[in-house]
Design a protein around this motif. Structure first.
Motif, short mmCIF file in Angstrom:
data_model
loop_
_atom_site.label_atom_id
_atom_site.label_comp_id
_atom_site.label_asym_id
_atom_site.label_seq_id
_atom_site.Cartn_x
_atom_site.Cartn_y
_atom_site.Cartn_z
N TYR A 31 34.78 36.32 36.26
CA TYR A 31 35.76 35.42 36.89
C TYR A 31 36.88 35.06 35.92
O TYR A 31 38.07 35.15 36.25
CB TYR A 31 35.03 34.17 37.37
N SER A 170 41.10 38.88 43.87
CA SER A 170 40.44 37.66 43.43
C SER A 170 41.10 37.09 42.18
O SER A 170 41.25 35.87 42.04
CB SER A 170 38.96 37.96 43.16
N GLU A 202 42.24 40.74 48.54
CA GLU A 202 40.83 40.46 48.27
C GLU A 202 39.98 40.59 49.53
O GLU A 202 38.98 41.32 49.56
CB GLU A 202 40.69 39.05 47.70
N ALA A 232 33.40 31.77 49.72
CA ALA A 232 34.58 32.36 49.09
C ALA A 232 35.65 32.68 50.13
O ALA A 232 36.85 32.39 49.91
CB ALA A 232 34.19 33.63 48.33
N THR A 236 39.18 30.69 50.04
CA THR A 236 40.36 31.49 49.72
C THR A 236 41.36 31.48 50.87
O THR A 236 42.57 31.31 50.66
CB THR A 236 39.95 32.94 49.39
N SER A 266 37.70 32.14 44.34
CA SER A 266 37.62 33.29 43.46
C SER A 266 36.31 33.28 42.66
O SER A 266 35.65 34.31 42.50
CB SER A 266 38.81 33.29 42.49
N LEU A 269 33.40 34.28 44.90
CA LEU A 269 33.34 35.72 45.16
C LEU A 269 32.69 36.46 43.99
O LEU A 269 31.83 37.31 44.19
CB LEU A 269 34.74 36.26 45.41
N ARG A 270 33.09 36.13 42.77
CA ARG A 270 32.52 36.84 41.62
C ARG A 270 31.02 36.58 41.50
O ARG A 270 30.25 37.50 41.23
CB ARG A 270 33.22 36.41 40.32
#
Length: 300
Positions: A31, A170, A202, A232, A236, A266, A269-270
């Protein structure tokens, strides 16, 4: 009645060794590296277009993020010497080797750019460092996708075509979120545009990746990865929507909310991608069944 067959591997053992990386360290490393790389691009653009407050935010953000990212990586490795050992060889075919050298070149540039911004001295050196960091920034933001895709972990490897684009989007949303939260609204136009474009890249690339990867996509739709990835998407998308309107408002609160949503989205998501990879390595179905399908396709 014959019970439904349950897939298992030999002696019930996993086909793959589960990644031993520490989740907080490595997911945080993924990230923060993305945040740093995209922030360097934003900083260079802000310098070129005469937005000093935005440039300052992005330069300091890039330097801080890459420092924390390296700290997380070294903490996972256990000793700083292990990172230095990776610099003994330059191997173009190894994402880990190339990534180590990339970080070794990129981190000093971000620190030099931030130092020049804070001290106000050596402007020429600071500008050159900002430009150099911007050149390396896209690679820093995306090379970790190549790194994890180069493993045998099904949920990472099967998405090798789209995962770099997912990480690029991201990274853009994270950098835009930091800028929206910290820079004045009058100078944050590039960050708002980056937020919208990064969100589209993304989310679009991530859905395409899941559609194309077949069975291992299940790992993204179960348990903790599903929770993180749904969060996420919501964070986002809402952050990008807020970013579109906050430029017309004098109130700073919508910009702060947009920045927080984009940064959090973000990160989610990671972490979701990381945990999905671990889950797919633990289940032998995601390794063996796609292999059988590929063999059958070649035989036909």
């Amino acid at each position: 009645m014959v019970p439904d067959a349950r897939f298992s591997s030999y002696y019930g053992r996993p086909v793959l060794n589960t990644p031993t990386w520490k989740p907080l360290d490595i997911a945080g490393y993924l990230y923060l590296g993305g945040l740093a790389g995209a922030s360097s691009l934003l900083a260079a653009g802000a310098d070129l277009t005469g937005r000093p407050a935005l440039a300052r935010t992005a330069k300091l953000g890039a330097a801080g993020a890459i420092s924390l990212s390296l700290a997380a990586l070294v903490h996972d490795l256990g000793r700083p010497a292990r990172f230095l050992n990776m610099l003994r060889v330059l191997k173009p075919t190894s994402p880990m080797s190339m990534g180590s050298w990339l970080l070794a070149g990129y981190a000093p540039l971000t620190l030099a750019a931030a130092a020049g911004e804070v001290t106000g001295r050596y402007r020429l050196v600071g500008s050159a460092a900002t430009a150099g960091a911007a050149v390396l920034g896209p690679a820093v933001a995306t090379y970790t996708a190549v790194l994890v895709s180069d493993t045998a972990v099904p949920a990472w490897h099967e998405g090798y075509r789209q995962l770099p684009f997912v990480f690029a989007g991201s990274a853009a949303t994270a950098a835009a979120g930091l800028a929206l939260a910290a820079a004045p609204a009058g100078q944050a136009g590039p960050a708002r545009r980056m937020a919208v474009l990064g969100t589209a890249l993304e989310l679009g690339a991530f859905h395409l990746m899941k559609h194309r990867m077949g069975l291992p996509a299940e790992a993204y739709e179960r348990g903790r990865p599903r929770t993180l990835l749904r969060a996420a998407e919501a964070l986002t998308a809402s952050g990008a929507a807020l970013a579109l309107v906050c430029g017309r408002l004098r109130d700073r609160r919508p910009a702060l909310a947009a920045g927080a949503a984009l940064l959090s989205g973000s990160a989610a998501l990671r972490f979701g991608v990381f945990h999905a990879g671990v889950a797919s390595a633990e289940d032998p179905r995601y390794t063996v069944l796609p292999q059988r399908e590929r063999l059958a396709a070649r035989g036909s």
